[in-house]
Design a protein around this motif. Sequence first.
Motif, PDB file in Angstrom:
ATOM      1  N   ARG A 260      -6.960   0.036   6.603  1.00  0.00           N
ATOM      2  CA  ARG A 260      -7.263  -1.078   5.696  1.00  0.00           C
ATOM      3  C   ARG A 260      -7.297  -2.423   6.417  1.00  0.00           C
ATOM      4  O   ARG A 260      -7.532  -3.446   5.785  1.00  0.00           O
ATOM      5  CB  ARG A 260      -6.233  -1.122   4.570  1.00  0.00           C
ATOM      6  CG  ARG A 260      -6.275   0.082   3.628  1.00  0.00           C
ATOM      7  CD  ARG A 260      -5.244  -0.102   2.524  1.00  0.00           C
ATOM      8  NE  ARG A 260      -5.393   0.880   1.471  1.00  0.00           N
ATOM      9  CZ  ARG A 260      -4.677   1.985   1.364  1.00  0.00           C
ATOM     10  NH1 ARG A 260      -3.780   2.266   2.304  1.00  0.00           N
ATOM     11  NH2 ARG A 260      -4.839   2.819   0.355  1.00  0.00           N
TER      12      ARG A 260
ATOM     13  N   ARG B  80       0.327   8.079  -1.770  1.00  0.00           N
ATOM     14  CA  ARG B  80       0.657   8.893  -2.943  1.00  0.00           C
ATOM     15  C   ARG B  80       0.531  10.375  -2.568  1.00  0.00           C
ATOM     16  O   ARG B  80      -0.489  11.020  -2.851  1.00  0.00           O
ATOM     17  CB  ARG B  80      -0.262   8.539  -4.108  1.00  0.00           C
ATOM     18  CG  ARG B  80      -0.062   7.109  -4.603  1.00  0.00           C
ATOM     19  CD  ARG B  80      -0.995   6.763  -5.743  1.00  0.00           C
ATOM     20  NE  ARG B  80      -2.354   6.580  -5.302  1.00  0.00           N
ATOM     21  CZ  ARG B  80      -2.845   5.424  -4.844  1.00  0.00           C
ATOM     22  NH1 ARG B  80      -2.056   4.359  -4.768  1.00  0.00           N
ATOM     23  NH2 ARG B  80      -4.107   5.330  -4.469  1.00  0.00           N
TER      24      ARG B  80
ATOM     25  N   TRP C  41       1.730  -0.564  -7.797  1.00  0.00           N
ATOM     26  CA  TRP C  41       1.237  -0.203  -6.468  1.00  0.00           C
ATOM     27  C   TRP C  41       0.782   1.248  -6.444  1.00  0.00           C
ATOM     28  O   TRP C  41      -0.228   1.582  -5.817  1.00  0.00           O
ATOM     29  CB  TRP C  41       2.322  -0.442  -5.431  1.00  0.00           C
ATOM     30  CG  TRP C  41       2.726  -1.891  -5.286  1.00  0.00           C
ATOM     31  CD1 TRP C  41       2.222  -2.963  -5.974  1.00  0.00           C
ATOM     32  CD2 TRP C  41       3.717  -2.421  -4.408  1.00  0.00           C
ATOM     33  NE1 TRP C  41       2.847  -4.126  -5.587  1.00  0.00           N
ATOM     34  CE2 TRP C  41       3.773  -3.821  -4.625  1.00  0.00           C
ATOM     35  CE3 TRP C  41       4.582  -1.849  -3.481  1.00  0.00           C
ATOM     36  CZ2 TRP C  41       4.649  -4.652  -3.924  1.00  0.00           C
ATOM     37  CZ3 TRP C  41       5.457  -2.677  -2.772  1.00  0.00           C
ATOM     38  CH2 TRP C  41       5.485  -4.067  -2.990  1.00  0.00           C
TER      39      TRP C  41
ATOM     40  N   TRP D 114       0.858  -1.188   0.000  1.00  0.00           N
ATOM     41  CA  TRP D 114       0.000   0.000   0.000  1.00  0.00           C
ATOM     42  C   TRP D 114       0.891   1.233   0.000  1.00  0.00           C
ATOM     43  O   TRP D 114       1.824   1.336   0.813  1.00  0.00           O
ATOM     44  CB  TRP D 114      -0.891   0.013   1.246  1.00  0.00           C
ATOM     45  CG  TRP D 114      -1.936  -1.049   1.248  1.00  0.00           C
ATOM     46  CD1 TRP D 114      -2.660  -1.495   0.184  1.00  0.00           C
ATOM     47  CD2 TRP D 114      -2.403  -1.799   2.380  1.00  0.00           C
ATOM     48  NE1 TRP D 114      -3.545  -2.477   0.580  1.00  0.00           N
ATOM     49  CE2 TRP D 114      -3.408  -2.679   1.930  1.00  0.00           C
ATOM     50  CE3 TRP D 114      -2.071  -1.804   3.729  1.00  0.00           C
ATOM     51  CZ2 TRP D 114      -4.083  -3.553   2.763  1.00  0.00           C
ATOM     52  CZ3 TRP D 114      -2.728  -2.678   4.575  1.00  0.00           C
ATOM     53  CH2 TRP D 114      -3.729  -3.538   4.097  1.00  0.00           C
TER      54      TRP D 114
ATOM     55  N   ASP E  97      -5.209  -1.274  -3.634  1.00  0.00           N
ATOM     56  CA  ASP E  97      -5.896  -0.233  -2.859  1.00  0.00           C
ATOM     57  C   ASP E  97      -7.225  -0.704  -2.272  1.00  0.00           C
ATOM     58  O   ASP E  97      -7.638  -0.243  -1.213  1.00  0.00           O
ATOM     59  CB  ASP E  97      -6.155   0.996  -3.740  1.00  0.00           C
ATOM     60  CG  ASP E  97      -4.957   1.942  -3.757  1.00  0.00           C
ATOM     61  OD1 ASP E  97      -3.908   1.571  -3.205  1.00  0.00           O
ATOM     62  OD2 ASP E  97      -5.076   3.036  -4.333  1.00  0.00           O
ATOM     63  N   ASP E  98      -7.918  -1.581  -2.955  1.00  0.00           N
ATOM     64  CA  ASP E  98      -9.241  -2.020  -2.500  1.00  0.00           C
ATOM     65  C   ASP E  98      -9.173  -3.207  -1.541  1.00  0.00           C
ATOM     66  O   ASP E  98     -10.218  -3.652  -1.046  1.00  0.00           O
ATOM     67  CB  ASP E  98     -10.116  -2.390  -3.700  1.00  0.00           C
ATOM     68  CG  ASP E  98     -10.430  -1.189  -4.577  1.00  0.00           C
ATOM     69  OD1 ASP E  98     -10.455  -0.058  -4.052  1.00  0.00           O
ATOM     70  OD2 ASP E  98     -10.647  -1.384  -5.795  1.00  0.00           O
TER      71      ASP E  98
ATOM     72  N   ARG F 251      -0.453   2.819  -8.890  1.00  0.00           N
ATOM     73  CA  ARG F 251      -1.727   2.879  -9.615  1.00  0.00           C
ATOM     74  C   ARG F 251      -2.859   2.221  -8.849  1.00  0.00           C
ATOM     75  O   ARG F 251      -4.005   2.191  -9.323  1.00  0.00           O
ATOM     76  CB  ARG F 251      -1.564   2.212 -10.987  1.00  0.00           C
ATOM     77  CG  ARG F 251      -0.667   3.001 -11.941  1.00  0.00           C
ATOM     78  CD  ARG F 251      -0.344   2.191 -13.173  1.00  0.00           C
ATOM     79  NE  ARG F 251       0.546   2.922 -14.072  1.00  0.00           N
ATOM     80  CZ  ARG F 251       1.298   2.342 -15.004  1.00  0.00           C
ATOM     81  NH1 ARG F 251       1.286   1.006 -15.136  1.00  0.00           N
ATOM     82  NH2 ARG F 251       2.069   3.078 -15.782  1.00  0.00           N
ATOM     83  N   GLY F 252      -2.551   1.677  -7.666  1.00  0.00           N
ATOM     84  CA  GLY F 252      -3.599   1.161  -6.799  1.00  0.00           C
ATOM     85  C   GLY F 252      -3.912  -0.305  -6.949  1.00  0.00           C
ATOM     86  O   GLY F 252      -5.046  -0.720  -6.702  1.00  0.00           O
ATOM     87  N   GLU F 253      -2.911  -1.126  -7.307  1.00  0.00           N
ATOM     88  CA  GLU F 253      -3.160  -2.559  -7.505  1.00  0.00           C
ATOM     89  C   GLU F 253      -3.857  -3.194  -6.306  1.00  0.00           C
ATOM     90  O   GLU F 253      -4.744  -4.052  -6.471  1.00  0.00           O
ATOM     91  CB  GLU F 253      -1.842  -3.282  -7.787  1.00  0.00           C
ATOM     92  CG  GLU F 253      -2.003  -4.786  -8.002  1.00  0.00           C
ATOM     93  CD  GLU F 253      -0.697  -5.495  -8.308  1.00  0.00           C
ATOM     94  OE1 GLU F 253      -0.740  -6.700  -8.613  1.00  0.00           O
ATOM     95  OE2 GLU F 253       0.370  -4.846  -8.248  1.00  0.00           O
TER      96      GLU F 253
END
Length: 294
Positions: free
Chosen positions: A260, A140, A224, A137, A230-231, A226-228
């Motif tokens: 998270r 950014r 990472w 995580w 993130d969810d 780009r949010g691979e």
Amino acid sequence: MVDMPALDGVEHKFIDLGEGVTIHVADAGPADGPAVMLVHGFPQNWWEWHALIGPLAADGYRVLCPDLRGAGWSSAPRSRYLKNDMADDLAAVLDRLDVGPVKLVAHDWGGPVAFIMMLRHPEKVSGFFGVNTVAPWVNRDLNMVRHMWRFWYQIPIMLPVLGPRMISDPNARFPRMLMSWVGAGFTPSDDDVHMYGACMRQPGHAVAGSRWYRTFQTIEMLRWLRGEFDDARVDVPVRWLHGMGDPVITPSLLRGYGNRASDFEIEYVDGVGHWIVEERPDLVLDRLRAFLKL
């Protein structure tokens, strides 16, 4: 192959996962005990955990210490060393051993590998304990940019030809300098450093170690960012133990983890650096015993 260091009560297994990947696992403790998997960092291997294996096995736990692909006595296939693939190696090892779910404990590069294994195979994991490591995580923000200089050492390691030569240098000049810097002046014992270096000089292993970093810098960090992941949320207990003398992994990089994970706690330890497992095995063992009872 480099001679395997001896440790009472440890059985060594070599698990063929196909496609040139064979994972060595040091296995200790009762076969029917609750399982804990300890995942090493760089430039180490399963031996990083040797001071903890006996006590945890005596407590009744089955202790599994794999060598990641490209490290220790595992094979070093020609691959990019994507952490997702290395994570799947760990899941496959658990399947072949018919073990699970496990509590995961991980240091340094073992952290993101083991954490990704938990995210990709949540049914196999009942808890995660990170030691001077990070999850996939990324914050950014400007604060992250201000700390990017701390990763300067990864540039020479990741370079083709030069990187493998540096990390397999028989005199260990660069590794010793780097280990002292991140360890706030502490380094593992000379015998251990010599053994880790000898493992790196096995065919393909220094190239593999270099690719751990090159893959991260050229592929994974972008993913990472780009949010691979993130969810992804974690609903098992997550604990972190962090030596504050670590100049690379700083508390700012760990911000937001608790948002998270439903059960997250972190402990900061003054006066110790990146090699907290070797420098303070008593402290790590104490915190692990508490974690394993959750």
